[in-house]
Design an enzyme around this catalytic site. Sequence first.
Site, PDB file in Angstrom:
ATOM      1  N   LYS A 180       0.923  -1.296  -0.025  1.00  9.86           N
ATOM      2  CA  LYS A 180       0.020   0.112  -0.074  1.00  9.86           C
ATOM      3  C   LYS A 180       0.891   1.273   0.056  1.00  9.86           C
ATOM      4  CE  LYS A 180      -1.680   2.978   2.487  1.00  9.86           C
ATOM      5  NZ  LYS A 180      -1.683   3.902   1.537  1.00  9.86           N
ATOM      6  N   GLU A 255       9.458   1.700  10.831  1.00 12.19           N
ATOM      7  CA  GLU A 255      10.450   2.366  10.569  1.00 12.19           C
ATOM      8  C   GLU A 255       9.569   3.850  10.561  1.00 12.19           C
ATOM      9  OE1 GLU A 255      13.592   1.700  10.185  1.00 12.19           O
ATOM     10  OE2 GLU A 255      13.403  -0.368   9.688  1.00 12.19           O
ATOM     11  N   CYS A 289      13.704  10.625   6.702  1.00 13.01           N
ATOM     12  CA  CYS A 289      13.645  10.358   8.236  1.00 13.01           C
ATOM     13  C   CYS A 289      15.397  10.332   8.999  1.00 13.01           C
ATOM     14  CB  CYS A 289      13.113   8.842   8.407  1.00 13.01           C
ATOM     15  SG  CYS A 289      14.082   7.821   7.331  1.00 13.01           S
ATOM     16  N   GLU A 385      10.320  16.662  13.959  1.00 11.88           N
ATOM     17  CA  GLU A 385      11.211  16.308  12.783  1.00 11.88           C
ATOM     18  C   GLU A 385      10.784  17.728  11.686  1.00 11.88           C
ATOM     19  OE1 GLU A 385       9.299  12.913  11.102  1.00 11.88           O
ATOM     20  OE2 GLU A 385      11.232  12.194  10.260  1.00 11.88           O
TER      21      GLU A 385
END
Length: 483
Positions: A180, A255, A289, A385
């Site tokens: 997906k 993750e 990331c 982030e």
Amino acid sequence: MSLDPAARALVRSDCYIDGAWVASAARFAVTDPATDLVLAEVPDLDAAAVERAIAAATAAFPAWRARSAYDRAAVLAGMAARMRQEKDGLAALITAENGKPLAEAAGEVAYAASFLEWFAGEAVRVYGETVPASSVGQRIEVQRAPVGPCALITPWNFPAAMLTRKLGPALAVGCTVVCKPAEATPLTTLALAGFAHDLGVPPGVINVVTGDGARIGGQLVGSLAMRKVSFTGSTAVGRSIARVCAETTRRVSLELGGNAPFVVLDDADLDRALAGALVAKFRNAGQSCVAANRFIVQRPVAQAFTDRLAAAAAALVVGDGRAPGVSIGPLVDRRAVAKVRRLVEDALARGARLVTGTLPADDARWIGPIVLAEITGEMAVWREEIFGPVVAIRACDGDDEAIALANDTDAGLVAYVFGRDPGRLRRVTAALEVGMVGVNEGLVSTAQAPFGGIKASGLGREGSHHGLEDYTDLKYVMERVAW
Ligand code: NAD
């Protein structure tokens, strides 16, 4: 700019279920973030179609796991070869749906193919063990068995590599998959499904579903037939997936987000640190990331490092990723630009110093490089982030303070340390609470090494031989051989 013909040839605008292309009346548009042009309209699948994909992966599993590992390795190698053959078209497709500069997209294609190649090699090395038994006449054998049909849920920032890092180990050990992709970037995944189809991968082994992330992603995660969920994406969604898997005792790999410290010790080679900073910060316009999020620089070199990084950042060319010389493309959508704006405004309101850069207009797709100094721990840019081309620099004294600041976050994905003295580097590296460390190196991602985080950054590892473990269960067999 319109879509490159080599990329156009790879566009599939239907889902791939049980070896067939599946359309849907309901569709959603995939747009080019640099131009807002619609690249394709892909299915917004209903629950029944997603259920068919789950059923296809379930039905295909026994035969796929029964194939020889050499057969499965050949499939992975074949897909990788096709990716390399079509690298120009694939790179153009990634740039079109994600926005990253073409050279970076080409790099992603090679990186993504390398996972399939690596796991083609590993597929034939899924060894078991024999263990000495405590009683005479018994034999203990430990086998590795595929966990079963898996849901692979991927983000938009590396649409090819985040998929192959999961697909490689899953197929290698004999699992079947329902993929997906993120709503923003489904075309790369569908193109890879097209390669699998052309190669004659058996129906049901690879399925791709598109649609609303929470709805169809939630359906996949909730399905007991999906024996494992492998997810790359935000920490909030990852935690919600982990809760569902915990309640139903199913395997899950996560993750998740990072908040990487980039530590510059006072004996660092500043040329090296600068080169590392540019790649760790500005790759994919900071939407990674493993992007350096918090620059922690020891005071004796803080001014010099800040000045040099600001000059290098200001020289980066911002624009359409297809234009020559561009190194910062658009952010994935305007929501992403708004988030970066919020973080920068918050930092400036709390006393950060703007060293270089400007905030874009309200409706901008692009955000140019911004360097902020005098960052403090209360600023959102320190806690969150950034996911944009913004450098946030905080000066510090001594190695202990650098370590404490580096660990001052819930995230634990990666850290970067620059310095010369090997003893200091080892001591600092040992104290960092992360899954990966780049020492005098700004890019740690590679197929041979275990990628993954600790703390809020996730569970499990992808890549390396460890990447297989999350797709296998240990099955121990006690055999009485003499009585
Ligand atoms: P996201 O969590 O919004 O989406 C990731 C995927 O999950 C998408 O496919 C989305 O459609 C799907 N999804 C959304 N809601 C869902 C739900 N309720 N159930 C199941 N699936 C659902 O993340 P994003 O914005 O696409 O990606 C950016 C994030 O990914 C950042 O935090 C980044 O750090 C992280 N990331 C981590 C790694 C890593 O390896 N650690 C790599 C790349 C990106």
